[in-house]
Design an enzyme around this catalytic site. Structure first.
Site, PDB file in Angstrom:
ATOM      1  N   SER A 407       0.915  -1.307  -0.149  1.00 16.09           N
ATOM      2  CA  SER A 407      -0.126   0.060   0.039  1.00 16.09           C
ATOM      3  C   SER A 407       0.819   1.107   0.009  1.00 16.09           C
ATOM      4  O   SER A 407       0.548   2.284  -0.513  1.00 16.09           O
ATOM      5  CB  SER A 407      -0.965  -0.011   1.353  1.00 16.09           C
ATOM      6  OG  SER A 407      -1.511  -0.956   1.586  1.00 16.09           O
ATOM      7  N   HIS A 428      -1.491  -2.850  -6.954  1.00 21.07           N
ATOM      8  CA  HIS A 428      -2.146  -2.585  -5.815  1.00 21.07           C
ATOM      9  C   HIS A 428      -3.555  -2.544  -5.880  1.00 21.07           C
ATOM     10  O   HIS A 428      -4.475  -1.958  -6.484  1.00 21.07           O
ATOM     11  CB  HIS A 428      -1.782  -0.933  -5.460  1.00 21.07           C
ATOM     12  CG  HIS A 428      -2.594  -0.231  -4.085  1.00 21.07           C
ATOM     13  ND1 HIS A 428      -2.904   0.781  -3.875  1.00 21.07           N
ATOM     14  CD2 HIS A 428      -2.623  -1.130  -2.850  1.00 21.07           C
ATOM     15  CE1 HIS A 428      -3.340   0.966  -2.551  1.00 21.07           C
ATOM     16  NE2 HIS A 428      -3.209  -0.232  -2.037  1.00 21.07           N
ATOM     17  N   GLU A 440      -4.511  -0.138  -8.869  1.00 18.82           N
ATOM     18  CA  GLU A 440      -3.182   0.820  -9.279  1.00 18.82           C
ATOM     19  C   GLU A 440      -2.114   0.017  -9.666  1.00 18.82           C
ATOM     20  O   GLU A 440      -1.646  -0.900  -8.851  1.00 18.82           O
ATOM     21  CB  GLU A 440      -2.925   1.747  -8.060  1.00 18.82           C
ATOM     22  CG  GLU A 440      -4.036   3.043  -7.675  1.00 18.82           C
ATOM     23  CD  GLU A 440      -3.442   3.848  -6.352  1.00 18.82           C
ATOM     24  OE1 GLU A 440      -3.690   4.903  -6.415  1.00 18.82           O
ATOM     25  OE2 GLU A 440      -2.802   3.195  -5.476  1.00 18.82           O
ATOM     26  N   ASN A 478      -3.891   6.504  -2.055  1.00 18.03           N
ATOM     27  CA  ASN A 478      -3.486   6.426  -0.403  1.00 18.03           C
ATOM     28  C   ASN A 478      -2.804   7.901   0.058  1.00 18.03           C
ATOM     29  O   ASN A 478      -3.087   8.212   1.027  1.00 18.03           O
ATOM     30  CB  ASN A 478      -2.750   5.231   0.074  1.00 18.03           C
ATOM     31  CG  ASN A 478      -3.625   4.025   0.166  1.00 18.03           C
ATOM     32  OD1 ASN A 478      -4.886   4.210   0.269  1.00 18.03           O
ATOM     33  ND2 ASN A 478      -3.148   2.842   0.464  1.00 18.03           N
TER      34      ASN A 478
HETATM   35  P1  NAI Z   1      -2.561  -9.721   6.263  1.00 15.25           P
HETATM   36  O1  NAI Z   1      -2.179  -9.780   7.555  1.00 15.25           O
HETATM   37  O2  NAI Z   1      -4.236 -10.092   6.307  1.00 15.25           O
HETATM   38  O3  NAI Z   1      -2.100 -11.131   5.530  1.00 15.25           O
HETATM   39  C1  NAI Z   1      -0.527 -11.227   5.366  1.00 15.25           C
HETATM   40  C2  NAI Z   1      -0.522 -12.773   5.075  1.00 15.25           C
HETATM   41  O4  NAI Z   1       0.841 -12.924   4.816  1.00 15.25           O
HETATM   42  C3  NAI Z   1      -0.723 -13.596   6.531  1.00 15.25           C
HETATM   43  O5  NAI Z   1      -1.434 -14.685   6.164  1.00 15.25           O
HETATM   44  C4  NAI Z   1       0.927 -14.090   6.811  1.00 15.25           C
HETATM   45  O6  NAI Z   1       0.715 -15.451   7.500  1.00 15.25           O
HETATM   46  C5  NAI Z   1       1.473 -14.162   5.412  1.00 15.25           C
HETATM   47  N1  NAI Z   1       2.880 -14.145   5.426  1.00 15.25           N
HETATM   48  C6  NAI Z   1       3.738 -13.242   6.347  1.00 15.25           C
HETATM   49  N2  NAI Z   1       5.066 -13.578   5.985  1.00 15.25           N
HETATM   50  C7  NAI Z   1       5.091 -14.630   5.027  1.00 15.25           C
HETATM   51  C8  NAI Z   1       6.021 -15.022   4.135  1.00 15.25           C
HETATM   52  N3  NAI Z   1       7.427 -14.824   4.961  1.00 15.25           N
HETATM   53  N4  NAI Z   1       5.681 -16.071   3.246  1.00 15.25           N
HETATM   54  C9  NAI Z   1       4.423 -16.332   2.918  1.00 15.25           C
HETATM   55  N5  NAI Z   1       3.527 -15.689   3.744  1.00 15.25           N
HETATM   56  C10 NAI Z   1       3.731 -14.730   4.595  1.00 15.25           C
HETATM   57  O7  NAI Z   1      -2.501  -8.590   5.337  1.00 15.25           O
HETATM   58  P2  NAI Z   1      -3.287  -8.001   4.225  1.00 15.25           P
HETATM   59  O8  NAI Z   1      -3.967  -7.081   4.706  1.00 15.25           O
HETATM   60  O9  NAI Z   1      -3.865  -8.797   3.325  1.00 15.25           O
HETATM   61  O10 NAI Z   1      -2.287  -7.049   3.518  1.00 15.25           O
HETATM   62  C11 NAI Z   1      -1.191  -7.706   2.780  1.00 15.25           C
HETATM   63  C12 NAI Z   1      -0.626  -6.489   1.873  1.00 15.25           C
HETATM   64  O11 NAI Z   1      -1.633  -5.833   0.971  1.00 15.25           O
HETATM   65  C13 NAI Z   1       0.096  -5.446   2.753  1.00 15.25           C
HETATM   66  O12 NAI Z   1       1.138  -5.165   1.750  1.00 15.25           O
HETATM   67  C14 NAI Z   1      -0.979  -4.257   2.677  1.00 15.25           C
HETATM   68  O13 NAI Z   1      -0.286  -3.115   2.985  1.00 15.25           O
HETATM   69  C15 NAI Z   1      -1.509  -4.764   1.235  1.00 15.25           C
HETATM   70  N6  NAI Z   1      -3.006  -4.047   1.268  1.00 15.25           N
HETATM   71  C16 NAI Z   1      -3.998  -4.321   2.071  1.00 15.25           C
HETATM   72  C17 NAI Z   1      -5.098  -3.845   2.018  1.00 15.25           C
HETATM   73  C18 NAI Z   1      -6.013  -3.831   2.967  1.00 15.25           C
HETATM   74  O14 NAI Z   1      -7.028  -3.228   3.124  1.00 15.25           O
HETATM   75  N7  NAI Z   1      -5.945  -5.079   3.867  1.00 15.25           N
HETATM   76  C19 NAI Z   1      -5.308  -3.045   0.986  1.00 15.25           C
HETATM   77  C20 NAI Z   1      -4.572  -2.924  -0.238  1.00 15.25           C
HETATM   78  C21 NAI Z   1      -3.379  -3.262   0.008  1.00 15.25           C
END
Ligand code: NAI
Ligand code: 3HC
Length: 686
Positions: A407, A428, A440, A478
């Protein structure tokens, strides 16, 4: 050049419309078509007519470039009347998309044959108007008032098979024998001496009057702020009377909406979408790169949603997480989301299973080896993302595209963790990824044109809207959101209540106010980011320090009792805000709704102007699309940049200058681009 040709196949005249790219009904086409129909009718050797189109599609509607300008006859509605009056049978042969005036033309023909992959619809409401070629009167006569309402009010399309079942088309052909099928049908009609089947002469099967009352209240709720869907209900309701009266009503509403402000605004959105697809320095002859297989790293909120999008588009995808429990949780959530989206779309269970079967869970990053595209969606942590990209560099096959869903992080720094930065970019997606249309597409400094082009094509294949942005912190959406959040925080400090702010923005047209939205997403996410950057939003920080992270903790800006999703005003929030105010020595005063809107929207516009100037955003239209499709900015207001032009950029500049002085905030001083445009007497679009 537009052409309408007439050929003969024995006693059948074939009229072919050829007006690339989408056979729009420009004035030239309408005039030529009317003459060809006359020619066919006056030629005694012609016994029936087939109307068909050259190129990739049947008529996709009126020519949107001409709509809204003075109209000269014959109009689509005149051609439809001409077809109604034809004594010889007329068959429409439909392929591609028969939309708007195109479907209205087909509805005025006496029979309709469609290729199996054709799609049909009346999408006029998406342009802020209603069908104006008799569609609101003929469609209910073809398929009944309820299905017609559903199509016209939503602007959705239906496929050929569903159109056949609904009675909208009479027969299906294959694409290759469409013309032959239509000609054969025309011959049969002639041989059987069947009289023309005119929808005009049919009555709409009666329906209870409540159908329209309910349709009005549903439309008012679902399309809040949009004028056309409600007017579309009125027009369809008028089809229950006699055809001529109903048509008069349709014509009056159509003309009124064409003159109204929403048509111009939504036409702007339509063309902004087409413009966003054009990247000037991207060669158009790049060989297409097929994405036959994908991998997602991180099965959390975003990773699961993104995997769903790939499977839904028929692309096999490996969903990788390092944590077994997280992977299982992610898969369960994904299945739930897929099931509910399949229910909404009437997707058969077998098809759902087939698509779910395309998702392969894995605990090993090495399973990304065969993917043509990898999307990383792990925690928002730069060193973690860099280490994953370093490993992907070793694992991924040559030529694979490596994308990050970050993000805020710098995509250039992530790309630098690999020896192939040309293959790296940001994709994104927005949350929930399987619902939100915006992606994006972040072009980093080394991203290769072919990688960008392939990614744009892929996002379109996922049926999403790609908008190219530069690799700056927070990209475009953002980065602007940050300005709004800062100002929203300051509004509370100055004396506004969360519900005042949220209500003002909902009345402006957002589906949700900024505080309700933050409570839903969680206050802790942006708190962590602010701390990492040494930035303070005094009220938000104080709420986080009190453990108020939003809905997930039962309290944030609002209180959520017993797991409720409806926030209630909370005295504790007010006490926290009061203590912040006291600490900062600010005296509370009421803030009017109009001022709230200005203080939240204008700083975003100001920031957007800086993003335009620095090239992070390519065009004002791209910014409008990002805010409409990613953040719920009301489309009928055209997006923040279009809105600023409507308000008058000079007014926006003056208010920003005033706020910068009043609030002592340098960031609010009008951006140089705004100053220049105002000096030149221009807006963003003029
Ligand atoms: P989340 O915390 O729900 O999921 C992240 C996942 O990555 C977890 O299941 C974790 O176990 C896994 N993980 C961590 N380290 C790992 C590794 N070394 N290898 C494989 N898996 C691993 O996070 P979320 O919300 O899905 O966000 C993910 C990305 O997307 C972030 O960069 C965030 O900034 C971005 N993002 C999030 C949005 C949101 O509204 N949640 C919107 C747009 C982008
Ligand atoms: N008028 C003028 N130009 C049109 C057009 C139209 N109705 N529809 C598409 N175009 C142009 C686009 O601007 C684009 O031009 P560009 O290449 O110069 O940018 C080109 O055709 C190709 O369009 P797309 O990039 O959108 O191509 P796709 O293949 O992705 O989609 C489509 C094709 C499904 C036909 C899509 O363009 C579309 O939905 N068009 C609009 C359909 C519509 O809204 N019709 C109703 C018009 S209102 C009306 O008919 C009033 C009537 O009731 C009287």
């Amino acid at each position: 050049m537009a052409e309408v040709r007439l050929e003969r196949a024995g006693e059948i005249a074939i009229i072919e419309i050829d007006n690339p790219p989408v056979n729009a009904l420009s004035h030239a086409v309408r005039a030529a078509l009317a003459s060809r129909i006359d020619e066919a009718m006056t030629d005694d050797a012609v016994k029936a007519v087939v109307i068909t189109c050259a190129g990739r599609t049947f008529v996709a509607g009126a020519d949107i470039n001409e709509l809204g300008k003075p109209r000269s006859p014959p109009l689509t509605v005149d051609i439809a009347a001409q077809l109604d009056d034809c004594a010889k049978p007329v068959v429409a042969a439909i392929h591609g998309t028969a939309l708007g005036g195109g479907l209205e033309l087909a509805l005025a023909c006496h029979w309709r044959v469609a290729a199996p992959d054709a799609r049909l619809g009346l999408p006029e409401v998406k342009l802020g108007i209603i069908p104006g070629g008799g569609g609101t009167q003929r469609l209910p006569r073809a398929i009944g008032a309820k299905p017609a309402l559903d199509l016209i009010v939503s602007g959705d399309t239906i496929g050929a098979q569903a159109a056949l079942e609904a009675g909208l088309v009479d027969a299906l052909a294959t694409r290759d024998d469409l013309r032959a099928t239509a000609v054969a049908l025309a011959r049969r009609i002639v041989a059987e001496k069947r009289p023309p089947k005119r929808l005009r002469d049919r009555a709409v099967p009666p329906v209870p009057a409540e159908l329209f009352t309910r349709a009005r209240s549903d439309a008012a709720r679902r399309y809040r702020g949009f004028e056309a869907p409600l007017k579309a209900v009125d027009a369809v309701a008028a089809s229950m009377t006699c055809f001529d009266d109903g048509l008069k009503r349709e014509q009056a509403i159509f003309a009124e909406l064409l003159r109204g402000p929403q048509f111009g605004t939504l036409r702007h959105v339509f063309f902004a979408e087409r413009e966003a697809a054009k990247i000037s320095d991207l060669p158009t002859d790049l060989p297409p790169r097929e994405i036959a297989q994908a991998a997602i790293v991180g099965a959390g909120t975003m990773g699961g949603g993104i995997a769903l999008c790939f499977a839904d588009a028929g692309i096999p995808v490996t969903l990788i997480d390092s944590d077994r429990a997280a992977l299982e949780r992610g898969l369960a959530a994904l299945r739930r989301n897929f099931e509910s989206s399949a229910r909404r779309r009437n997707l058969p269970a077998a098809e759902l299973d087939k698509r779910l079967g395309l998702i392969k869970p894995s605990l090993r990053l090495a399973d990304a080896a065969s993917a043509d595209l990898v999307v990383e969606a792990v925690f928002e942590d730069l060193p973690l993302k860099q280490s994953i990209f370093g490993k992907l560099d070793e694992i991924a096959k040559p030529g694979a595209i490596l994308a990050t869903n970050t993000s805020y992080q710098d995509v250039n720094l992530i790309a630098a963790a690999t020896k192939r930065p040309a293959d790296v970019l940001g994709l994104h997606f927005f949350s929930p990824a399987h619902v939100m249309r915006l992606v994006e597409v972040v072009r980093a400094s080394a991203t290769a044109p072919a990688v960008l082009a392939a990614s744009l094509a892929l996002v379109r294949k996922l049926r999403k809207l790609p908008v190219v942005v530069g690799a700056a912190p927070g990209f475009v959406g953002n980065r602007m959101l940050f300005e709004r959040a800062r100002e929203a925080d300051r509004l509370l400090r100055d004396g506004a209540l969360p519900r005042d702010v949220d209500q003002a923005m909902v009345e402006f047209g957002f589906p949700m106010g900024p505080f309700a939205a933050t409570d839903l997403a969680g206050l802790d996410i942006s708190w962590r980011m602010r701390k990492a950057r040494g930035i303070s939003f005094p009220v938000a920080d104080a709420l986080c320090e009190a453990g108020r992270f939003g809905q997930k903790t039962g309290k944030g800006y609002y209180r959520y009792d017993g797991g409720s999703r409806d926030g209630m005003a909370d005295d504790e929030t007010e006490r926290i805000v009061a203590s912040v105010r006291e600490r900062l020595g600010v005296t509370s005063r009421p803030v009017a709704a109009g001022v709230i809107v200005e203080r939240l929207i204008y700083p975003m516009v100001n920031q957007a102007a800086r993003l335009l100037e620095s090239g992070v955003a390519l065009r004002p239209g791209d910014i409008d699309l990002i805010w409409i499709n990613g953040y719920g900015f009301p489309a009928w207001r055209g997006g923040p940049m279009f809105y600023a032009d409507q308000v008058g950029l000079a007014n926006v500049r003056d208010r920003l200058a005033h706020l910068a002085r009043e609030l002592g905030e340098k960031a609010l001083a009008p951006a140089p681009l705004i100053e220049r445009r105002v000096k030149e007497g221009r807006g963003f679009y003029s």
